[in-house]
Design a protein around this motif. Structure first.
Motif, short mmCIF file in Angstrom:
data_model
loop_
_atom_site.label_atom_id
_atom_site.label_comp_id
_atom_site.label_asym_id
_atom_site.label_seq_id
_atom_site.Cartn_x
_atom_site.Cartn_y
_atom_site.Cartn_z
N PHE A 12 0.84 -1.21 0.00
CA PHE A 12 0.00 0.00 0.00
C PHE A 12 0.87 1.25 0.00
CE2 PHE A 12 -2.13 3.21 2.70
CZ PHE A 12 -3.20 3.50 1.87
N LYS A 13 0.53 2.19 -0.89
CA LYS A 13 1.25 3.47 -0.99
C LYS A 13 0.24 4.62 -1.00
CE LYS A 13 3.08 2.46 -5.01
NZ LYS A 13 2.45 1.24 -5.38
N LEU A 50 -0.52 3.71 6.07
CA LEU A 50 0.70 4.14 5.39
C LEU A 50 1.89 4.19 6.34
CD1 LEU A 50 1.57 5.06 2.56
CD2 LEU A 50 1.14 7.41 3.31
N ASN A 51 1.64 4.54 7.58
CA ASN A 51 2.69 4.69 8.59
C ASN A 51 2.62 3.60 9.65
OD1 ASN A 51 3.76 7.28 7.57
ND2 ASN A 51 1.71 7.99 8.05
N SER A 52 2.28 2.40 9.24
CA SER A 52 2.08 1.30 10.18
C SER A 52 3.39 0.78 10.74
CB SER A 52 1.31 0.16 9.50
OG SER A 52 2.06 -0.34 8.41
N PHE A 57 1.07 -5.13 7.84
CA PHE A 57 1.29 -5.17 6.40
C PHE A 57 -0.03 -4.90 5.68
CE2 PHE A 57 3.97 -8.12 8.68
CZ PHE A 57 5.25 -7.85 8.20
N TYR A 58 0.00 -3.97 4.75
CA TYR A 58 -1.19 -3.63 3.96
C TYR A 58 -0.82 -3.70 2.48
CZ TYR A 58 -2.86 -1.97 8.42
OH TYR A 58 -3.23 -1.90 9.73
N TRP A 59 -1.65 -4.41 1.74
CA TRP A 59 -1.40 -4.58 0.32
C TRP A 59 -2.64 -4.24 -0.50
CZ3 TRP A 59 -0.17 -8.68 3.71
CH2 TRP A 59 1.20 -8.91 3.92
N VAL A 60 -2.40 -3.69 -1.66
CA VAL A 60 -3.44 -3.40 -2.64
C VAL A 60 -3.44 -4.54 -3.65
CG1 VAL A 60 -4.06 -1.83 -4.51
CG2 VAL A 60 -3.28 -0.92 -2.33
N VAL A 61 -4.63 -5.01 -3.98
CA VAL A 61 -4.77 -6.11 -4.93
C VAL A 61 -5.28 -5.55 -6.25
CG1 VAL A 61 -5.87 -8.34 -5.37
CG2 VAL A 61 -5.34 -7.65 -3.00
N ARG A 62 -4.59 -5.89 -7.33
CA ARG A 62 -4.98 -5.47 -8.68
C ARG A 62 -5.03 -6.68 -9.59
NH1 ARG A 62 -5.18 -0.16 -9.08
NH2 ARG A 62 -4.06 1.08 -7.56
N GLU A 63 -5.96 -6.64 -10.53
CA GLU A 63 -6.01 -7.70 -11.52
C GLU A 63 -4.78 -7.58 -12.41
OE1 GLU A 63 -9.26 -9.80 -14.29
OE2 GLU A 63 -8.91 -7.68 -14.72
N LYS A 64 -4.14 -8.70 -12.65
CA LYS A 64 -2.87 -8.72 -13.36
C LYS A 64 -2.97 -8.14 -14.78
CE LYS A 64 -0.25 -12.38 -12.55
NZ LYS A 64 0.32 -13.72 -12.66
N HIS A 65 -3.97 -8.52 -15.53
CA HIS A 65 -4.02 -8.17 -16.95
C HIS A 65 -4.61 -6.79 -17.22
CE1 HIS A 65 -2.58 -12.13 -17.75
NE2 HIS A 65 -3.58 -12.66 -17.08
#
Length: 163
Positions: A12-13, A50-52, A57-65
């Motif tokens: 995450f950003k 953002l400042n954890s 841990f925080y992640w953004v999930v995006r479809e690959k294609h």
């Protein structure tokens, strides 16, 4: 960064704020999570993410294609303060297609094998049958139920198997 068959899972950003906000204002996503978050609380939450700490841990999930935003997945200290909890919020367009299974399995594997955690927990409302089934399908076992946040919660866990 992680990669599954259909997804990229990136840290995450700040540039993800607009996309991540979508999960916090979606009534379907938030149905079992206390409802839609208010604008001011979303900003505070995003800044905290953002400042954890080193153990969150925080992640953004995006479809690959398509690089389309799908949702958010995290490992963060559980309410009870002992184990890390896996949490996930995917937008409704991605429900019922196996994306959550793919993403959550990837993060559980990371937690147990790369972070060397002995145990990972998840908490969901017992009324959220779909989430309960997902956790069970991934090998998590129901430990107990409790009343928290005004609803019955199911606490699931998975323990690292030793050889």
């Amino acid at each position: 960064m992680f990669e599954t068959e259909r997804c990229f899972i990136n840290t995450f950003k700040k540039t993800d704020f607009v996309d991540v906000k979508k999960v916090f204002v979606n009534p379907e996503v938030r149905k079992f999570l206390g409802g839609i978050r208010q604008e001011d609380s979303i900003k505070v939450l995003l800044d905290e993410m953002l400042n954890s700490s080193d153990h969150s841990f925080y992640w953004v999930v995006r479809e690959k294609h398509t690089d389309i935003f799908i949702g958010l997945v995290s490992l963060d200290l559980h309410q009870e303060g002992i184990y890390l909890e896996i949490s996930y919020q995917l937008l409704p367009n991605w429900w019922g297609k196996g994306y959550a299974t793919e993403v959550v399995q990837c993060i559980i594997n990371y937690a147990l094998n790369e972070l060397s955690l002995k145990k990972v927990v998840a908490e969901t409302q017992t009324a959220n049958k779909t989430s309960c089934k997902l956790l069970e399908r991934l090998g998590m076992e129901l430990e107990r139920t409790i009343i928290r946040f005004g609803a019955e919660q199911a606490i699931y866990s998975i323990i690292k198997k030793t050889k």
